[in-house]
Design an enzyme around this catalytic site. Structure first.
Site, PDB file in Angstrom:
ATOM      1  N   SER A  61      -9.899 108.092  24.313  1.00  0.00           N
ATOM      2  CA  SER A  61     -11.349 107.927  24.222  1.00  0.00           C
ATOM      3  C   SER A  61     -11.996 109.265  23.902  1.00  0.00           C
ATOM      4  O   SER A  61     -11.395 110.317  24.115  1.00  0.00           O
ATOM      5  CB  SER A  61     -11.884 107.401  25.558  1.00  0.00           C
ATOM      6  OG  SER A  61     -11.366 106.117  25.807  1.00  0.00           O
ATOM      7  N   CYS A  62     -13.227 109.202  23.450  1.00  0.00           N
ATOM      8  CA  CYS A  62     -14.038 110.385  23.177  1.00  0.00           C
ATOM      9  C   CYS A  62     -14.093 111.253  24.436  1.00  0.00           C
ATOM     10  O   CYS A  62     -14.267 110.703  25.512  1.00  0.00           O
ATOM     11  CB  CYS A  62     -15.447 109.941  22.780  1.00  0.00           C
ATOM     12  SG  CYS A  62     -16.586 111.265  22.451  1.00  0.00           S
ATOM     13  N   PRO A  63     -13.957 112.549  24.403  1.00  0.00           N
ATOM     14  CA  PRO A  63     -13.896 113.424  23.221  1.00  0.00           C
ATOM     15  C   PRO A  63     -12.474 113.853  22.851  1.00  0.00           C
ATOM     16  O   PRO A  63     -12.331 114.746  22.023  1.00  0.00           O
ATOM     17  CB  PRO A  63     -14.666 114.639  23.704  1.00  0.00           C
ATOM     18  CG  PRO A  63     -14.243 114.768  25.136  1.00  0.00           C
ATOM     19  CD  PRO A  63     -14.027 113.359  25.633  1.00  0.00           C
TER      20      PRO A  63
END
Lengths: 403, 77
Positions: free
Chosen positions: B15-17
């Site tokens: 997932s981000c980041p």
């Protein structure tokens, strides 16, 4: 004719669901809905959802006994959060972006720990990035300014940790991952179809269920629409705080600034006019909506812990909800950690700690009491402009950006 | 995508980041002109990766999607 009609509907679909919306559009729409929530009952918040879900879980398991506990669809914020999650699920389906994304094991752990820290931070600081910061600034709260400072410091240090972790513990974020149920080729059309079915079902179910309860009916509807907007615009407060220190990009901070400005005017007007109140006492209570006794140390400590948690988890209270709806399993564990810890922290950890703080560390500050409504709004506009100036200057020079 | 890939970076499931952080680190260790293939499943990458390339001056040669896996081909400047 049939061919033409099809292209018209396809065009409509592409307009809304084939691309990500600019975050500032999401910000303006969400702030408008936040003003609606305030007019209906009370402003948008994230941590109340987790407290409601967690308390219900513990009550069901017989671990806690909470008198007069409302179930998660009767509690306004339990309901709002649930519908936000389902709205984001529908939004991801409509955009063919839903898939179960199971990350490497270390990431699951980071999600869970991030959730626990967010629970501690939001109960300590009274409010999260949404209720405490976004709605808090709009509410003209002095404590909300300090909370934002805590969030900023927390996310800075957590980003430094993530950078260190990549070098020192690369195994945490690498290894086996699984992706299920993604939309593949033409068969992938099942996602938008299911998305429409889910939305229709939710509208009919909650419309029927709450036909005699206007407030909950509106919380359900607004939650659903918010979930859709959040997912489509990838509205993310973590990014707003983190990005200047990471890539230096200004899109996310500006998206949040747009939401702050709209919310600020909406809330200030409601409070100033005492909309919906009949007596001066009621108007005063309305004006003090979401002004919490956390100025300044309590908000600073809470914001700092929350800022670390949200950055490690990769989503704040609301960001975790919409990413959960999109199928990001890391954030499922953030949600789990948050809801497991929030009731415990609220009942057993924070009261004792807060009692130790002196009175000057936990005051209720409603800025219009000191500088008037015009002055208070002006203070927030100046803060937003300063933030904008910093973000834009940093975007050009990269002075504070790590990558 | 018909291009000679020098290195591959697997960010599936992340997932981000994390994908952007890993991308920045990987590119740093490559030689100018080399091509990186980035694989990811975070829908956010679809807009994040092009923006990052734009900002850092690395060239995004093309993108592809296959069964929920987004692929990005990036040439280091």
């Amino acid at each position: 004719m049939a061919e033409k009609e099809k292209s018209v509907w396809l065009e409509l679909w592409s307009l809304f669901f084939s691309k990500t919306w600019p975050m500032w559009i999401g910000g303006i729409l969400l702030a408008g809905l936040n003003v609606c929530l305030f007019l209906v009952k009370s402003p948008w918040g994230g941590s109340g959802t987790y407290i409601s879900w967690g308390e219900n879980l513990y009550q069901t398991l017989g671990i806690m006994h909470i008198p007069a506990l409302k179930n998660i669809i009767t509690h306004p914020y339990g309901l709002l959060g649930l519908l936000t999650l389902l709205g984001a699920f529908s939004g991801a389906l409509l955009g063919k972006e839903f898939a179960l994304r199971i990350p490497p094991f270390g990431e699951i752990g980071k999600g869970f720990i991030g959730g626990i820290l967010m629970a501690l931070g939001s109960t300590m600081g009274i409010g999260c990035t949404i209720g405490g910061f976004l709605s808090g600034w709009a509410s003209l709260s002095g404590g909300a300014i300090v909370l934002a400072l805590g969030l900023l410091i927390g996310s800075y240090f957590a980003l430094r940790y993530l950078l260190w972790e990549m070098e020192a513990l690369p195994k945490l974020s690498s290894g086996k991952s699984v992706t299920w149920l993604a939309a593949k080729g033409k068969v992938g059309i099942w996602q938008p179809i299911l998305g429409v079915i889910v939305i229709l079902f939710l509208l009919i179910f909650f419309g029927q269920h709450y036909k005699d309860n206007n407030v909950l009916a509106m919380f359900a509807l607004i939650g659903l629409v918010m979930g859709l907007i959040l997912q489509r615009s990838r509205f993310c407060i973590v990014r707003a705080f983190r990005e200047p220190f990471m890539t230096g990009e200004s899109e996310a901070p500006i998206g949040i600034m747009a939401a702050l400005i709209v919310g600020l005017f909406g809330f200030a007007i409601i409070k100033y006019m005492g909309i919906g109140t009949a007596t001066p006492g009621a108007a005063r209570n309305l004006a003090l909506t979401w002004i919490y006794p956390h100025f300044w140390l309590r908000a600073l400590i809470g914001g700092l812990i929350f800022g670390v948690g949200m950055t490690i988890a990769g989503g704040c209270a609301v960001g975790a909800l919409w990413r959960t709806g999109e199928g990001q399993v890391k954030l499922w564990f953030a949600v789990l950690g948050f809801m497991l810890m929030a009731p415990v922290s609220k009942k057993f950890i924070v009261p004792g700690f807060a009692a130790l703080l002196p009175d000057w560390a936990k005051q209720k500050i409603f800025l219009p009491d000191y500088v008037g409504y015009w002055g208070a709004v002006l203070i927030f506009i100046i803060l937003i402009l300063l933030w904008y100036g910093f973000v834009k200057w940093n975007e050009r020079t990269g002075k504070f950006s790590a990558i | 995508m018909d291009v000679k890939v020098d290195q591959q970076l697997d960010c599936k499931g992340l997932s981000c980041p994390m994908p952007i952080l890993k991308l920045a680190k990987e590119i740093k260790g490559m030689d100018s002109g080399q091509v990186l293939e980035l694989l990811g499943t975070d829908p956010g990458s679809k807009s994040d990766v092009p923006k990052w390339c734009d900002k850092t001056g690395n060239e995004l040669l093309g993108t592809d999607e296959e069964g929920g896996v987004y692929k990005f081909y990036i040439r280091k400047n």
